[in-house]
Every structure is written in C-alpha cells, then in structure tokens.
Design a protein around this motif. Structure first.
Motif, PDB file in Angstrom:
ATOM      1  N   CYS A 174       0.871  -1.243   0.065  1.00 15.93           N
ATOM      2  CA  CYS A 174       0.103   0.045   0.143  1.00 15.93           C
ATOM      3  C   CYS A 174       0.920   1.075  -0.017  1.00 15.93           C
ATOM      4  CB  CYS A 174      -0.860  -0.078   1.163  1.00 15.93           C
ATOM      5  SG  CYS A 174      -1.822   1.538   1.464  1.00 15.93           S
ATOM      6  N   CYS A 175       0.702   2.132  -0.861  1.00 19.02           N
ATOM      7  CA  CYS A 175       1.412   3.364  -0.878  1.00 19.02           C
ATOM      8  C   CYS A 175       1.093   4.435   0.094  1.00 19.02           C
ATOM      9  CB  CYS A 175       1.288   3.926  -2.430  1.00 19.02           C
ATOM     10  SG  CYS A 175       1.786   2.920  -3.739  1.00 19.02           S
ATOM     11  N   SER A 176       1.247   4.027   1.385  1.00 16.63           N
ATOM     12  CA  SER A 176       0.785   4.811   2.407  1.00 16.63           C
ATOM     13  C   SER A 176       1.964   5.341   3.302  1.00 16.63           C
ATOM     14  CB  SER A 176      -0.171   3.809   3.399  1.00 16.63           C
ATOM     15  OG  SER A 176       0.739   2.946   3.757  1.00 16.63           O
ATOM     16  N   CYS A 177       3.099   5.685   2.685  1.00 17.17           N
ATOM     17  CA  CYS A 177       4.009   6.405   3.568  1.00 17.17           C
ATOM     18  C   CYS A 177       3.636   7.697   4.283  1.00 17.17           C
ATOM     19  CB  CYS A 177       5.116   6.677   2.638  1.00 17.17           C
ATOM     20  SG  CYS A 177       4.719   7.601   1.297  1.00 17.17           S
ATOM     21  N   TRP A 178       2.829   8.585   3.453  1.00 17.80           N
ATOM     22  CA  TRP A 178       2.264   9.649   3.983  1.00 17.80           C
ATOM     23  C   TRP A 178       1.478   9.585   5.338  1.00 17.80           C
ATOM     24  CZ3 TRP A 178      -3.246  10.166   4.584  1.00 17.80           C
ATOM     25  CH2 TRP A 178      -3.906   9.044   3.961  1.00 17.80           C
ATOM     26  N   ALA A 179       0.815   8.342   5.358  1.00 20.33           N
ATOM     27  CA  ALA A 179      -0.129   7.908   6.609  1.00 20.33           C
ATOM     28  C   ALA A 179       0.980   7.713   7.833  1.00 20.33           C
ATOM     29  CB  ALA A 179      -1.104   6.948   6.330  1.00 20.33           C
ATOM     30  N   PHE A 180       1.802   6.876   7.400  1.00 23.28           N
ATOM     31  CA  PHE A 180       2.647   6.291   8.338  1.00 23.28           C
ATOM     32  C   PHE A 180       3.660   7.549   8.965  1.00 23.28           C
ATOM     33  CE2 PHE A 180       1.685   2.010   6.903  1.00 23.28           C
ATOM     34  CZ  PHE A 180       1.906   1.421   8.075  1.00 23.28           C
TER      35      PHE A 180
ATOM     36  N   VAL B  58      -2.806   3.795  11.878  1.00 25.99           N
ATOM     37  CA  VAL B  58      -2.448   4.342  10.497  1.00 25.99           C
ATOM     38  C   VAL B  58      -3.774   3.814   9.617  1.00 25.99           C
ATOM     39  CG1 VAL B  58      -1.043   3.873   8.491  1.00 25.99           C
ATOM     40  CG2 VAL B  58       0.011   4.130  10.908  1.00 25.99           C
ATOM     41  N   GLN B  59      -4.327   2.683   9.893  1.00 29.16           N
ATOM     42  CA  GLN B  59      -5.467   2.280   8.784  1.00 29.16           C
ATOM     43  C   GLN B  59      -6.627   3.194   8.861  1.00 29.16           C
ATOM     44  OE1 GLN B  59      -5.101  -0.522   6.675  1.00 29.16           O
ATOM     45  NE2 GLN B  59      -6.780   0.132   5.895  1.00 29.16           N
ATOM     46  N   GLN B  60      -7.052   3.907  10.045  1.00 27.07           N
ATOM     47  CA  GLN B  60      -8.107   4.653  10.095  1.00 27.07           C
ATOM     48  C   GLN B  60      -7.843   5.921   9.150  1.00 27.07           C
ATOM     49  OE1 GLN B  60      -8.737   6.536  13.918  1.00 27.07           O
ATOM     50  NE2 GLN B  60     -10.851   6.885  13.268  1.00 27.07           N
ATOM     51  N   LEU B  61      -6.696   6.326   9.040  1.00 27.94           N
ATOM     52  CA  LEU B  61      -6.385   7.444   8.095  1.00 27.94           C
ATOM     53  C   LEU B  61      -6.390   7.065   6.868  1.00 27.94           C
ATOM     54  CD1 LEU B  61      -5.444  10.444   8.417  1.00 27.94           C
ATOM     55  CD2 LEU B  61      -2.966   9.828   8.556  1.00 27.94           C
ATOM     56  N   VAL B  62      -5.927   5.886   6.479  1.00 21.00           N
ATOM     57  CA  VAL B  62      -5.832   5.570   4.881  1.00 21.00           C
ATOM     58  C   VAL B  62      -7.435   5.539   4.509  1.00 21.00           C
ATOM     59  CG1 VAL B  62      -5.339   3.265   3.715  1.00 21.00           C
ATOM     60  CG2 VAL B  62      -3.535   4.194   5.266  1.00 21.00           C
ATOM     61  N   ASP B  63      -8.293   4.726   5.446  1.00 20.77           N
ATOM     62  CA  ASP B  63      -9.648   4.385   5.197  1.00 20.77           C
ATOM     63  C   ASP B  63     -10.428   5.597   4.952  1.00 20.77           C
ATOM     64  OD1 ASP B  63      -9.036   1.916   5.045  1.00 20.77           O
ATOM     65  OD2 ASP B  63      -9.887   1.214   6.984  1.00 20.77           O
ATOM     66  N   CYS B  64     -10.220   6.794   5.722  1.00 22.86           N
ATOM     67  CA  CYS B  64     -10.899   7.877   5.923  1.00 22.86           C
ATOM     68  C   CYS B  64     -10.639   9.119   5.393  1.00 22.86           C
ATOM     69  CB  CYS B  64     -11.195   8.107   7.456  1.00 22.86           C
ATOM     70  SG  CYS B  64     -12.082   6.645   8.489  1.00 22.86           S
ATOM     71  N   CYS B  65      -9.391   9.218   4.655  1.00 27.10           N
ATOM     72  CA  CYS B  65      -8.988  10.393   3.924  1.00 27.10           C
ATOM     73  C   CYS B  65      -9.745  10.516   2.783  1.00 27.10           C
ATOM     74  CB  CYS B  65      -7.551  10.050   3.657  1.00 27.10           C
ATOM     75  SG  CYS B  65      -6.724  11.731   2.499  1.00 27.10           S
ATOM     76  N   LYS B  66     -10.577  11.595   2.517  1.00 26.51           N
ATOM     77  CA  LYS B  66     -11.304  11.843   1.237  1.00 26.51           C
ATOM     78  C   LYS B  66     -10.670  12.440   0.297  1.00 26.51           C
ATOM     79  CE  LYS B  66     -14.874  10.473   3.642  1.00 26.51           C
ATOM     80  NZ  LYS B  66     -15.446   9.163   3.523  1.00 26.51           N
TER      81      LYS B  66
ATOM     82  N   THR C 152      -6.696  13.148  -2.078  1.00 26.27           N
ATOM     83  CA  THR C 152      -5.686  12.370  -2.881  1.00 26.27           C
ATOM     84  C   THR C 152      -5.186  11.485  -1.713  1.00 26.27           C
ATOM     85  OG1 THR C 152      -5.434  13.744  -4.684  1.00 26.27           O
ATOM     86  CG2 THR C 152      -3.815  12.168  -4.327  1.00 26.27           C
ATOM     87  N   CYS C 153      -5.173  10.250  -1.609  1.00 28.23           N
ATOM     88  CA  CYS C 153      -4.844   9.465  -0.357  1.00 28.23           C
ATOM     89  C   CYS C 153      -4.992   8.084  -0.564  1.00 28.23           C
ATOM     90  CB  CYS C 153      -5.277  10.030   0.970  1.00 28.23           C
ATOM     91  SG  CYS C 153      -6.973  10.341   0.863  1.00 28.23           S
ATOM     92  N   GLY C 154      -5.427   7.282   0.504  1.00 25.51           N
ATOM     93  CA  GLY C 154      -5.526   5.779   0.449  1.00 25.51           C
ATOM     94  C   GLY C 154      -4.184   5.075   0.242  1.00 25.51           C
ATOM     95  N   CYS C 155      -4.229   4.153  -0.645  1.00 22.43           N
ATOM     96  CA  CYS C 155      -3.053   3.263  -0.891  1.00 22.43           C
ATOM     97  C   CYS C 155      -2.631   3.644  -2.321  1.00 22.43           C
ATOM     98  CB  CYS C 155      -3.532   1.779  -1.038  1.00 22.43           C
ATOM     99  SG  CYS C 155      -3.506   0.989   0.473  1.00 22.43           S
ATOM    100  N   LYS C 156      -3.088   4.817  -2.869  1.00 20.30           N
ATOM    101  CA  LYS C 156      -2.462   5.481  -4.217  1.00 20.30           C
ATOM    102  C   LYS C 156      -1.336   6.536  -3.935  1.00 20.30           C
ATOM    103  CE  LYS C 156      -6.402   3.890  -6.862  1.00 20.30           C
ATOM    104  NZ  LYS C 156      -7.462   4.316  -7.655  1.00 20.30           N
ATOM    105  N   GLY C 157      -0.942   6.602  -2.545  1.00 19.77           N
ATOM    106  CA  GLY C 157      -0.335   7.740  -2.413  1.00 19.77           C
ATOM    107  C   GLY C 157      -0.939   8.897  -1.719  1.00 19.77           C
ATOM    108  N   GLY C 158      -0.321   9.811  -0.900  1.00 16.64           N
ATOM    109  CA  GLY C 158      -0.810  11.019  -0.290  1.00 16.64           C
ATOM    110  C   GLY C 158       0.072  12.221   0.159  1.00 16.64           C
TER     111      GLY C 158
ATOM    112  N   VAL D 228       7.051  10.013   1.670  1.00 14.62           N
ATOM    113  CA  VAL D 228       7.120  10.995   2.806  1.00 14.62           C
ATOM    114  C   VAL D 228       7.726  10.106   3.863  1.00 14.62           C
ATOM    115  CG1 VAL D 228       5.592  12.135   4.279  1.00 14.62           C
ATOM    116  CG2 VAL D 228       5.070  11.944   1.789  1.00 14.62           C
ATOM    117  N   VAL D 229       8.655  10.897   4.694  1.00 13.05           N
ATOM    118  CA  VAL D 229       9.193  10.039   5.990  1.00 13.05           C
ATOM    119  C   VAL D 229       9.308  11.079   6.824  1.00 13.05           C
ATOM    120  CG1 VAL D 229      10.652   8.603   4.523  1.00 13.05           C
ATOM    121  CG2 VAL D 229      11.665  10.899   5.055  1.00 13.05           C
TER     122      VAL D 229
END
Length: 330
Positions: free
Chosen positions: A131-137, A158-166, A168-174, A269-270
């Motif tokens: 999942c392209c979720s570096c932004w969330a982590f 972290v999953q709550q942020l991935v699921d609830c972001c409306k 550009t986000c999710g597992c496609k980057g953010g 994002v780090v």
C-alpha cells in the motif's frame, strides 16, 4: 515450488551460464534473507536478471556517493524501477495549487545534535507493505512522537487515516498536510489495537473513540536551519523526499550528487527524528519495516537540500494551539 527447487529445474543452458557466479550466490542469499517466492521458473529467471541490473546500479551509486552511504542488496533488489517507484505523486504541483497552505519560520538557534529516539518517543519502524501509505505512516508517527514529547505515549491507527482520508490518499499515495487535516476532521485517531493496519483501503470507521487529537498543523519554511530549529525544541517533522537512492540503500549517510536525487522530484514521505549539524546529517524514519536500512531508519546529508528534504516540512500541533518548548536529547 520452492525457489531452490525452481533453481535446479531451470534449463541446463541457463544453469551453465549462471551457476557458481557471484551474482547467483548473492541472489540465493537474497532469496533466503527476505523469504522470496516466485510463481514459475520464468519468473525466477526474470527476477534474477533484474537483480543483476540492480547490483550494477548499486555499484554505480557507490562510485558516485560522496558520503558514507553503502549500497547493495536490499529487500527491493528484485524490483524494476517502475515497480519500486509506482507510488509517485507530484507534491510540488499539488502544494502550489493549495492557496491556504502557508509556510512559517523559526527564530531560535538550533542545537548542534538532536535525536528524539533517545527520549523514547519514537516507535520502531513499521512496514507499509504494498500500500502506498508512506504519507499516513509519517503523519501518524509525527502525532505519536508529538504526544510522547508532551509526556503521553500513543500507538495510533494508520489504517483509520488510510480508510477515512477523502482527498488524494489511500493506498495510491498522499500528502502529509491532507493527513493532518483528515485527523482534525475526524476529531482524532483511535488506537492501533482497535483499528489494525491491513495494507489496503477499506470502509472508514469514524465512530471509534479517539485516543489522540491534534489542533492544527504547521508548514515550515524551505530552510534546513529553520527545520533544525523546529526539531530541536518542538519535535519531529514529516518531509517529502526523492526516494530514488533508497532502493539500493543499506546504511550510512547519503550525500548524493544533485543529478542522482533531484530536489524537485520528491515522491516519498518520511519523518525527521533528529540530526547532527556537526557531522551534517539528518536522521529519518521510514515505513519499510526494520529489515531495511538502519533498522528502518536512514541518514541523509544536511545542508544541501539533499533529495528535496527541505521542500515540504510539515508537523502536527497537539495538545494546545501552540507548541510547547522541549529540549531534544543530543
């Protein structure tokens, strides 16, 4: 079929060519170390050829490296550049389109050295998986650290942020600023134990009791001294960097030539957790697990905007509407 059985099932011509070579020995060790499996003999051969090309690239990077960084076999050594860089987003175009995002400065002289890990507020590096979720982590790691600096340890979802972001986000980057704005809209984040990471975008669960909130976010000036000052007294900072060199990175301080890691092509994002102005490096937390880099962390040259580290520094503000001053341990 196991990889070692697959190896011996390959054609005689291929075996005669590669068996006993240094590359094949390295590839066998790579397979064992990272528990790799492939679907067929053809896939095995395909990945071996990619591995060879990556080893050549690692040698090139080593020759070009101006710091102490070492490049070689990593968990990504069987991936093409296209596979490795599939999560790329254009941070510059998106940031400049958002007129409400404003950058601020810091006036306090920074410390000479800083490492928030020594205060026990930085958790172990986690693994985002496919999942392209570096932004969330990075964003969640920032919030956890900021609460820890205030004296309250947190382990947030972290999953709550991935699921609830409306946006550009999710597992496609953010983007980290979208992450913090999502946390504000949600009224906070629940704990990791109540909303576990799955590595894929799911249905938002927004009825869970939050364990940590944030009041605002701050975007710092594009200046490494300013960022050092903020990290010295106010805590961690999320940053977007060009991840091109991280694919082959093993350990040490990355000091790249600009053409090898352009500062305008940030795509990962780090989290900055410390620095040394004396030895001129940043300490950063990644989200690729503790079997990458320096137990999930890495170091990058300080003072030259290496890989675009100064382009988009962002942090959450927790607990109160303003930062409280805390001294980072050296």
């Amino acid at each position: 079929m196991s990889l070692f059985l697959a190896l011996f099932a390959l054609s005689g011509t291929f075996l005669d060519t590669v068996q006993g070579t240094l590359e094949m020995m390295q590839f066998k060790n790579f397979i064992a170390q990272f528990n790799k499996t492939y679907a067929s003999n053809e896939e095995f051969k395909h990945r071996f050829l990619i591995f060879q090309r990556n080893m050549e690239e690692a040698k090139h990077l080593q020759r070009e490296e101006r710091g102490t960084a070492q490049y070689g076999v990593t968990k990504f050594s069987d991936l093409t550049d296209e596979e490795f860089l599939r999560c790329r987003l254009d941070h510059r175009a998106y940031f400049e389109s958002q007129s409400f995002l404003r950058q601020v400065t810091e006036k306090d002289a920074p410390l000479k050295t800083c490492d928030w890990r020594k205060k026990g507020v930085i958790s172990a590096a986690k693994n985002q998986g496919s999942c392209c979720s570096c932004w969330a982590f990075a964003a969640v790691g920032n919030i956890e650290a900021q609460w820890g600096i205030q004296g309250t340890a947190k382990n947030l979802s972290v999953q709550q942020l991935v699921d609830c972001c409306k946006s550009t986000c999710g597992c496609k980057g953010g983007y980290p600023w979208n992450a913090f704005m999502t946390v504000i809209k949600l009224g906070g984040l629940t704990g990791e134990d109540k909303y576990k990471y799955t590595g894929k975008k799911g249905t938002c669960k927004n009825n869970l009791k939050p364990e940590a909130t944030i009041q605002d976010l701050v975007i710092l000036e594009r200046n490494e001294t300013v960022i050092c000052s903020h990290v010295s007294y106010k805590g961690t900072v999320t940053v977007a960097i060009n991840q091109a060199l991280l694919k082959q990175y093993i350990k040490g301080v990355i000091d790249p030539r600009p053409e090898n890691c352009h500062h305008h092509k940030v795509d990962h994002v780090v989290l900055i957790v410390g620095f040394s102005r004396e030895r001129k490096y940043w300490i950063l937390k990644n989200s690729w697990g503790d079997n990458w880099g320096e137990k999930g962390f890495f170091r990058l040259r300080l003072g030259s905007n290496a890989c675009g580290i100064a382009e988009y520094p962002v942090s959450a503000i927790v607990n109160t509407g303003t930062f409280k001053r805390h001294l980072c341990p050296p």
